[in-house]
Design an enzyme around this catalytic site. Structure first.
Site, PDB file in Angstrom:
ATOM      1  N   GLU A   1      -6.680   4.605   8.008  1.00 60.07           N
ATOM      2  CA  GLU A   1      -6.465   6.025   7.684  1.00 60.07           C
ATOM      3  C   GLU A   1      -7.702   6.607   6.985  1.00 60.07           C
ATOM      4  OE1 GLU A   1      -2.740   5.463   5.631  1.00 60.07           O
ATOM      5  OE2 GLU A   1      -1.840   4.841   7.523  1.00 60.07           O
TER       6      GLU A   1
ATOM      7  N   ASN B   1       0.881  -1.173   0.000  1.00 66.64           N
ATOM      8  CA  ASN B   1       0.000   0.000   0.000  1.00 66.64           C
ATOM      9  C   ASN B   1       0.916   1.219   0.000  1.00 66.64           C
ATOM     10  OD1 ASN B   1      -1.783   2.054   0.462  1.00 66.64           O
ATOM     11  ND2 ASN B   1      -2.344   1.423   2.543  1.00 66.64           N
TER      12      ASN B   1
ATOM     13  N   GLY C   1       3.020   2.162  10.691  1.00 62.92           N
ATOM     14  CA  GLY C   1       4.008   3.220  10.466  1.00 62.92           C
ATOM     15  C   GLY C   1       4.748   3.646  11.712  1.00 62.92           C
TER      16      GLY C   1
ATOM     17  N   HIS D   1      -9.364   1.101   5.076  1.00 68.43           N
ATOM     18  CA  HIS D   1      -8.082   1.263   5.787  1.00 68.43           C
ATOM     19  C   HIS D   1      -8.292   2.205   6.975  1.00 68.43           C
ATOM     20  CE1 HIS D   1      -3.958   2.415   6.661  1.00 68.43           C
ATOM     21  NE2 HIS D   1      -3.589   1.331   6.002  1.00 68.43           N
TER      22      HIS D   1
ATOM     23  N   SER E   1       3.961  -2.224  10.165  1.00 65.44           N
ATOM     24  CA  SER E   1       5.426  -2.292  10.287  1.00 65.44           C
ATOM     25  C   SER E   1       6.004  -3.649   9.865  1.00 65.44           C
ATOM     26  CB  SER E   1       5.857  -1.910  11.706  1.00 65.44           C
ATOM     27  OG  SER E   1       5.439  -0.588  12.013  1.00 65.44           O
TER      28      SER E   1
ATOM     29  N   GLU F   1      -4.954  -4.969  10.790  1.00 69.28           N
ATOM     30  CA  GLU F   1      -3.937  -3.945  11.009  1.00 69.28           C
ATOM     31  C   GLU F   1      -4.198  -3.235  12.333  1.00 69.28           C
ATOM     32  OE1 GLU F   1      -2.094  -2.712   6.935  1.00 69.28           O
ATOM     33  OE2 GLU F   1      -3.576  -1.266   7.590  1.00 69.28           O
TER      34      GLU F   1
ATOM     35  N   LYS G   1       0.190   4.236  -0.219  1.00 70.42           N
ATOM     36  CA  LYS G   1      -0.401   5.443   0.384  1.00 70.42           C
ATOM     37  C   LYS G   1      -0.121   6.643  -0.540  1.00 70.42           C
ATOM     38  CE  LYS G   1      -0.125   3.125   4.773  1.00 70.42           C
ATOM     39  NZ  LYS G   1      -0.006   3.152   6.213  1.00 70.42           N
TER      40      LYS G   1
HETATM   41  O1  LIG Z   1      -1.623  -0.559   4.642  1.00 67.01           O
HETATM   42  C1  LIG Z   1      -0.533  -0.697   5.230  1.00 67.01           C
HETATM   43  C2  LIG Z   1      -0.419  -0.427   6.617  1.00 67.01           C
HETATM   44  O2  LIG Z   1      -1.087   0.720   7.005  1.00 67.01           O
HETATM   45  C3  LIG Z   1       0.909  -0.638   7.237  1.00 67.01           C
HETATM   46  O3  LIG Z   1       1.795   0.422   7.017  1.00 67.01           O
HETATM   47  P1  LIG Z   1       3.310   0.249   7.509  1.00 67.01           P
HETATM   48  O4  LIG Z   1       3.796  -1.043   6.892  1.00 67.01           O
HETATM   49  O5  LIG Z   1       4.022   1.434   6.951  1.00 67.01           O
HETATM   50  O6  LIG Z   1       3.270   0.167   8.991  1.00 67.01           O
END
Ligand SMILES: O=C[C@H](O)COP(=O)(O)O
Length: 253
Positions: A97, A9, A173, A95, A213, A167, A11
């Site tokens: 977010e 992803n 993150g 998600h 993460s 998640e 983002k």
């Molecule tokens: O969609 C992915 C997640 O929000 C995980 O993000 P991350 O791997 O940067 O922690």
């Protein structure tokens, strides 16, 4: 036996040139499609170009969200028809977010999941608890409730094709990964909710990812868990070498 699925992803990262160059860099270096599925969920402006580049040896292309309607006066939104027209195959729905910053609710997530299936897209349905909910022993209740709400009105045949991503919000993150036992416990809770809704046979077909993460250093331990079938990866999906390493680890499961 469920085939592992690694989804990046991105983002709100990269330019179009960087996105295209990523696809050129990973092409031919990913596991065969019969060993693991790989997907990149890219920003909407890149989907046409990446779909044009996608094929044997590249990840499939996914979107990061969509509107549930086919068309209409919804300024700024992207419809499922637009996605399928471009050859997009997956779409992340709900998600954390999107839920936190863009007012997505269990109801809107459910409408989008229905629409994704109606248009032949595979939804990657995200669920997960906040730190406060985890500390208040509310994790199982939260994720089970989110799964039930997201799949309301979805048939067993459709549910079997869905991907559910667990998640924990506090691990996204932040560099804090849930331990593999904690992640598996939550994924098992999701599977048992699916079994209550659809029966064990269907529940065994649904692929459940862990996200938060994930990186090449910790993915093997996570994928070794019985109820974790893949990963939804943010930061570590941005570099070709790292994405290839994640996909490679999945192919050994
Ligand atoms: O969609 C992915 C997640 O929000 C995980 O993000 P991350 O791997 O940067 O922690």
């Amino acid at each position: 036996m469920r085939k592992p699925i690694i989804a990046g992803n991105w983002k709100m990262h990269k330019t179009l040139g960087e996105a295209e160059s990523f696809f050129d860099s990973v092409k031919g270096k990913l596991p065969d499609a019969d060993q693991a599925d790989t997907v990149i969920c890219a920003p909407a402006p890149f989907l046409a170009a990446l779909s044009g580049r996608a094929g044997d040896g590249t990840p499939a292309v996914g979107a990061q969200t969509m509107h549930e309607e086919e068309k209409g006066a919804f300024t700024g939104e992207v419809s499922p028809v637009m996605l399928t027209d471009l050859g997009v195959r997956y779409v992340i729905i709900g998600h954390s977010e999107r839920r936190e910053y863009f007012n997505e609710t269990d109801d809107s997530v459910n409408r989008k999941v229905k629409s994704a299936f109606a248009h032949g897209l595979i939804p990657i349905v995200c669920v997960g608890e906040s730190l406060e909910e985890r500390e208040g022993n509310k994790t199982a209740e939260k994720i089970s409730g989110q799964v039930r709400a997201a799949l309301e009105g979805i048939s067993a045949e459709e549910a079997a094709r869905a991907v559910v991503a667990y998640e924990p919000i506090w691990a996204i993150g932040t560099g804090k990964t849930a331990t593999s036992d904690m992640a598996n416990e939550a994924c098992a809770e999701i599977r048992s909710t699916l079994a209550e809704l659809y029966g064990q046979e269907t529940a065994e077909q649904v692929r459940i990812q862990y996200g938060g993460s994930v990186k090449p250093e910790n993915i093997a331990e996570l994928l070794a868990q019985p109820d974790i079938d893949g990963a939804l990866v943010g930061g570590a999906s941005l570099e070709p070498e790292s994405f290839i390493a994640l996909a490679e680890a999945a192919s050994h499961e």
